[in-house]
Design a protein around this motif. Sequence first.
Motif, PDB file in Angstrom:
ATOM      1  N   CYS A   1     -51.565 -81.351 -48.705  1.00  0.00           N
ATOM      2  CA  CYS A   1     -52.265 -81.606 -49.970  1.00  0.00           C
ATOM      3  C   CYS A   1     -53.477 -82.507 -49.748  1.00  0.00           C
ATOM      4  O   CYS A   1     -54.533 -82.301 -50.351  1.00  0.00           O
ATOM      5  CB  CYS A   1     -51.298 -82.241 -50.969  1.00  0.00           C
ATOM      6  N   ALA A   2     -53.332 -83.497 -48.855  1.00  0.00           N
ATOM      7  CA  ALA A   2     -54.460 -84.380 -48.542  1.00  0.00           C
ATOM      8  C   ALA A   2     -55.592 -83.605 -47.877  1.00  0.00           C
ATOM      9  O   ALA A   2     -56.779 -83.846 -48.159  1.00  0.00           O
ATOM     10  CB  ALA A   2     -53.999 -85.518 -47.637  1.00  0.00           C
ATOM     11  N   LEU A   3     -55.243 -82.657 -47.004  1.00  0.00           N
ATOM     12  CA  LEU A   3     -56.278 -81.833 -46.379  1.00  0.00           C
ATOM     13  C   LEU A   3     -56.989 -80.964 -47.419  1.00  0.00           C
ATOM     14  O   LEU A   3     -58.217 -80.792 -47.377  1.00  0.00           O
ATOM     15  CB  LEU A   3     -55.655 -80.946 -45.299  1.00  0.00           C
ATOM     16  N   LEU A   4     -56.212 -80.413 -48.355  1.00  0.00           N
ATOM     17  CA  LEU A   4     -56.811 -79.600 -49.415  1.00  0.00           C
ATOM     18  C   LEU A   4     -57.722 -80.455 -50.294  1.00  0.00           C
ATOM     19  O   LEU A   4     -58.795 -80.005 -50.726  1.00  0.00           O
ATOM     20  CB  LEU A   4     -55.715 -78.960 -50.266  1.00  0.00           C
ATOM     21  N   PHE A   5     -57.289 -81.682 -50.561  1.00  0.00           N
ATOM     22  CA  PHE A   5     -58.111 -82.616 -51.342  1.00  0.00           C
ATOM     23  C   PHE A   5     -59.431 -82.890 -50.626  1.00  0.00           C
ATOM     24  O   PHE A   5     -60.506 -82.863 -51.241  1.00  0.00           O
ATOM     25  CB  PHE A   5     -57.335 -83.927 -51.543  1.00  0.00           C
ATOM     26  N   ALA A   6     -59.363 -83.157 -49.319  1.00  0.00           N
ATOM     27  CA  ALA A   6     -60.577 -83.444 -48.560  1.00  0.00           C
ATOM     28  C   ALA A   6     -61.513 -82.238 -48.540  1.00  0.00           C
ATOM     29  O   ALA A   6     -62.737 -82.378 -48.701  1.00  0.00           O
ATOM     30  CB  ALA A   6     -60.207 -83.843 -47.130  1.00  0.00           C
ATOM     31  N   ALA A   7     -60.949 -81.040 -48.362  1.00  0.00           N
ATOM     32  CA  ALA A   7     -61.783 -79.838 -48.345  1.00  0.00           C
ATOM     33  C   ALA A   7     -62.466 -79.618 -49.683  1.00  0.00           C
ATOM     34  O   ALA A   7     -63.654 -79.264 -49.743  1.00  0.00           O
ATOM     35  CB  ALA A   7     -60.931 -78.616 -47.979  1.00  0.00           C
ATOM     36  N   THR A   8     -61.732 -79.828 -50.770  1.00  0.00           N
ATOM     37  CA  THR A   8     -62.310 -79.643 -52.103  1.00  0.00           C
ATOM     38  C   THR A   8     -63.381 -80.690 -52.377  1.00  0.00           C
ATOM     39  O   THR A   8     -64.413 -80.397 -52.999  1.00  0.00           O
ATOM     40  CB  THR A   8     -61.203 -79.716 -53.168  1.00  0.00           C
TER      41      THR A   8
ATOM     42  N   ASN B   1     -66.345 -79.532 -50.498  1.00  0.00           N
ATOM     43  CA  ASN B   1     -66.832 -78.334 -51.163  1.00  0.00           C
ATOM     44  C   ASN B   1     -67.759 -78.692 -52.314  1.00  0.00           C
ATOM     45  O   ASN B   1     -68.872 -78.156 -52.444  1.00  0.00           O
ATOM     46  CB  ASN B   1     -65.627 -77.524 -51.651  1.00  0.00           C
ATOM     47  N   TYR B   2     -67.304 -79.614 -53.155  1.00  0.00           N
ATOM     48  CA  TYR B   2     -68.104 -79.992 -54.324  1.00  0.00           C
ATOM     49  C   TYR B   2     -69.287 -80.874 -53.959  1.00  0.00           C
ATOM     50  O   TYR B   2     -70.325 -80.844 -54.637  1.00  0.00           O
ATOM     51  CB  TYR B   2     -67.222 -80.659 -55.375  1.00  0.00           C
ATOM     52  N   MET B   3     -69.160 -81.659 -52.908  1.00  0.00           N
ATOM     53  CA  MET B   3     -70.313 -82.436 -52.469  1.00  0.00           C
ATOM     54  C   MET B   3     -71.433 -81.513 -52.028  1.00  0.00           C
ATOM     55  O   MET B   3     -72.606 -81.711 -52.372  1.00  0.00           O
ATOM     56  CB  MET B   3     -69.907 -83.378 -51.335  1.00  0.00           C
TER      57      MET B   3
ATOM     58  N   SER C   1     -58.667 -82.713 -57.855  1.00  0.00           N
ATOM     59  CA  SER C   1     -59.382 -83.942 -58.189  1.00  0.00           C
ATOM     60  C   SER C   1     -60.399 -84.295 -57.108  1.00  0.00           C
ATOM     61  O   SER C   1     -61.217 -85.195 -57.288  1.00  0.00           O
ATOM     62  CB  SER C   1     -58.405 -85.095 -58.404  1.00  0.00           C
ATOM     63  N   GLY C   2     -60.360 -83.571 -55.989  1.00  0.00           N
ATOM     64  CA  GLY C   2     -61.407 -83.740 -54.991  1.00  0.00           C
ATOM     65  C   GLY C   2     -62.781 -83.410 -55.548  1.00  0.00           C
ATOM     66  O   GLY C   2     -63.791 -83.971 -55.109  1.00  0.00           O
ATOM     67  N   SER C   3     -62.818 -82.517 -56.526  1.00  0.00           N
ATOM     68  CA  SER C   3     -64.096 -82.202 -57.170  1.00  0.00           C
ATOM     69  C   SER C   3     -64.639 -83.424 -57.905  1.00  0.00           C
ATOM     70  O   SER C   3     -65.859 -83.590 -58.045  1.00  0.00           O
ATOM     71  CB  SER C   3     -63.928 -81.039 -58.154  1.00  0.00           C
ATOM     72  N   ASN C   4     -63.744 -84.284 -58.356  1.00  0.00           N
ATOM     73  CA  ASN C   4     -64.169 -85.517 -59.026  1.00  0.00           C
ATOM     74  C   ASN C   4     -64.482 -86.611 -58.011  1.00  0.00           C
ATOM     75  O   ASN C   4     -65.419 -87.391 -58.201  1.00  0.00           O
ATOM     76  CB  ASN C   4     -63.063 -85.998 -59.970  1.00  0.00           C
TER      77      ASN C   4
ATOM     78  N   GLY D   1     -57.441 -86.947 -65.484  1.00  0.00           N
ATOM     79  CA  GLY D   1     -57.031 -85.765 -66.230  1.00  0.00           C
ATOM     80  C   GLY D   1     -56.443 -84.692 -65.336  1.00  0.00           C
ATOM     81  O   GLY D   1     -55.465 -84.031 -65.700  1.00  0.00           O
ATOM     82  N   SER D   2     -57.008 -84.524 -64.151  1.00  0.00           N
ATOM     83  CA  SER D   2     -56.519 -83.515 -63.220  1.00  0.00           C
ATOM     84  C   SER D   2     -55.077 -83.797 -62.808  1.00  0.00           C
ATOM     85  O   SER D   2     -54.213 -82.913 -62.856  1.00  0.00           O
ATOM     86  CB  SER D   2     -57.420 -83.476 -61.982  1.00  0.00           C
ATOM     87  N   ILE D   3     -54.814 -85.032 -62.434  1.00  0.00           N
ATOM     88  CA  ILE D   3     -53.467 -85.397 -61.989  1.00  0.00           C
ATOM     89  C   ILE D   3     -52.500 -85.429 -63.168  1.00  0.00           C
ATOM     90  O   ILE D   3     -51.359 -84.956 -63.070  1.00  0.00           O
ATOM     91  CB  ILE D   3     -53.502 -86.748 -61.258  1.00  0.00           C
ATOM     92  N   PHE D   4     -52.966 -85.969 -64.316  1.00  0.00           N
ATOM     93  CA  PHE D   4     -52.093 -86.036 -65.493  1.00  0.00           C
ATOM     94  C   PHE D   4     -51.698 -84.645 -65.975  1.00  0.00           C
ATOM     95  O   PHE D   4     -50.543 -84.392 -66.317  1.00  0.00           O
ATOM     96  CB  PHE D   4     -52.794 -86.787 -66.628  1.00  0.00           C
ATOM     97  N   GLY D   5     -52.662 -83.716 -66.002  1.00  0.00           N
ATOM     98  CA  GLY D   5     -52.373 -82.358 -66.462  1.00  0.00           C
ATOM     99  C   GLY D   5     -51.339 -81.675 -65.583  1.00  0.00           C
ATOM    100  O   GLY D   5     -50.431 -81.010 -66.081  1.00  0.00           O
TER     101      GLY D   5
END
Length: 443
Positions: A28-35, A38-40, A170-173, A298-302
């Motif tokens: 999940c941490a790797l997916l977070f870093a990739a996202t 990605n958004y950067m 939430s990586g997008s944020n 919001g991402s984590i809460f949802g």
Amino acid sequence: MPINTATKPDSGFTTSAPEKSNIRWFVCALLFAATTINYMDRSVFSLIEPLLHKLPFMGWDSTQDAFHQPVFDNNFGTVVMYFQIAYGVGLLTTGRIIDKIGTKIGYALAIAVWALSSMSHALVGSVAGFCLARFMLGIGESGNFPAAIKATTEWFPTEERALATGIFNSGSNASALIAPALVAWVTMRFGWRAAFVTTGSMGIIWLVVWLLFPYNKLRRGATLTQENLKPVTEGGPLLSKLLGTPGLYAFSIAKGLTDPIWWFYLFYLPQFLNRNYGLTLKDAYWYLVTVYMLASVGSIFGGWLSGILMKRGFSINAGRKLAMLVCALAVLPVMLVPQMHHIAPHNAWPATLLIGLAAAAHQGWSANLFSTPTDMFPSTAVSTVVGIGGAVGAVGGATFTWIVKNYFSLHPTLIFTLAGMAYITSLLIFQFLVPRLGQPRAA
């Protein structure tokens, strides 16, 4: 740990790893870093928008005010649309490719393409050059979410998938917290071209870590939910079976109506703050940080909300849809944003907080919407479904960008009204098409 050999990259899972192995959180941490990366990469172009005024080929007219720049606005919007179109075209194919060759190789190919494409922006000297670079960036970045959602299917049980999706999404944020400061610092010292090289190089670093991680040797077995969903795609070619299922249309329509709203915030928020409140990228930093910090919450809460509802006895159908309803209602106040400029013409915080609430609600919505394919389709089809839905979202994004570039400056109320109503409309359509989420349904 016993190992079972699969005959195809995704015909099965390669081990009988524990159902809730803690390794899943590293993934999940790797997916977070990739996202985040990605958004950067995709946001750099909008962050340097004020610097683009100095490029003659972009068409900024210094004799006119910021609200009357038809040539520049058209060029800027066209470049944005090239990314969105390529993103949509890519999603039509990358999802199926990832389902065929597996998550690890598919994800690696995707980030290699988008990292190199991001760095290629540094070589641009025309609008056409920007369009080409953004097109290739869109092709590469289209692989991120199909691969990431497939990974959550392979690593997380049903009740944790929305939370895992909320965390990595939430990586997008996080990118919005890092990118403005990083881009501002780099551009001040080395120019706008260096900003693209900086963010693109981060993707290369991630790629090395991903290739070293023994993904296929550690992932766990399929869940009972996924086993029960196998008949949905059996008995014919995958695409023909998918096209006969209401779930594909429910997911795709929801993406087509709501993805454009997030892209609108991503691409036009810096411009909105600059033109309405005179904020430069440096001045707007804390406003942008606030919006995306709220979006992370919001991402984590949802994702947490639907999971906790399921753990307390709610069905998959009730848990997912109740969480989506809460998010859809929380978006509605964004329709008041244009009025904030009249109420507080020199204070950007009222409008910023409303946009922040809407961004948080969108991310909570997305965490659950992204999880719905795993509730309706087996893992061997998840990336394909996410890809098709993402393609529809990209088409919707390009369409909405066309509306924004022609009407946003003079008719902001129209844009924010469409942004506010998109989620309720999507949920109603989703409910009509899939009244019982989480249960196989005949075509």
